[in-house]
Design a protein around this motif. Structure first.
Motif: not given
Length: 169
Positions: A60-75
């Motif tokens: 389970v990965n909690f993320w948000a569009t405004w979170c830079g590290p989240c976007r980096q991690e997604m791929p």
């Protein structure tokens, strides 16, 4: 400019509020505890309940569009999902944005293949003691939390890979 600063300040205040709620929770999500059950609306499909994933290894990965590290991690998460999904691995991306359209746009832009669930009211985020973005929880086939990761730094995906393989054995 002022709108952007206000928007960022609002986001941080929301995270602080979620953190305060989580701190007040009776029990934090830690390894060797049962994963709190939840049901959330999937962005592209029916509601999804965590308990229905028993027998699978679940991230389970909690993320948000405004979170830079989240976007980096997604791929990286996408690659892990594609690599292990046929082996009994489920990845659930829980988005905490207020506007589901933002989540949908980002998920499309990033080409996410795993289910994206919407936690617009932040109830599940509170259950999981969300204080850092992103936050990732690995759950074994019996529904027990095995690993909790707060934040993301380059290279965490290697740790995730190793932990997923161990849980799939």
């Amino acid at each position: 400019m002022t709108t952007t600063l206000f928007s960022r300040a609002t986001r941080w205040l929301c995270l602080a509020a979620v953190g305060a709620l989580a701190s007040a929770a009776a029990q934090a999500v830690t390894p060797a505890t049962a994963a709190p059950d939840f049901t959330l609306r999937a962005m592209n499909g029916p509601n999804l309940r965590l308990q229905e994933q028993r027998g699978q290894v679940v991230m389970v990965n909690f993320w948000a569009t405004w979170c830079g590290p989240c976007r980096q991690e997604m791929p990286h998460l996408n690659r892990l999902y594609e690599k292990y999904r046929k082996s009994g691995f489920v990845l659930l991306g829980v988005n905490v944005d207020d506007d589901p359209r933002s989540a949908a746009e980002m998920a499309t832009k990033l080409g996410l293949k795993f289910p994206v669930l919407l936690d617009t009211d932040k109830k599940v985020s509170g259950q999981y003691d969300l204080v850092t973005m992103p936050s990732t929880v690995l759950i074994d086939r019996d529904g027990q939390v095995r690993h909790v990761h707060r934040g993301y730094l380059s290279g965490y995906e290697d740790v995730y890979d190793k932990q997923i393989r161990e849980l799939l054995k």
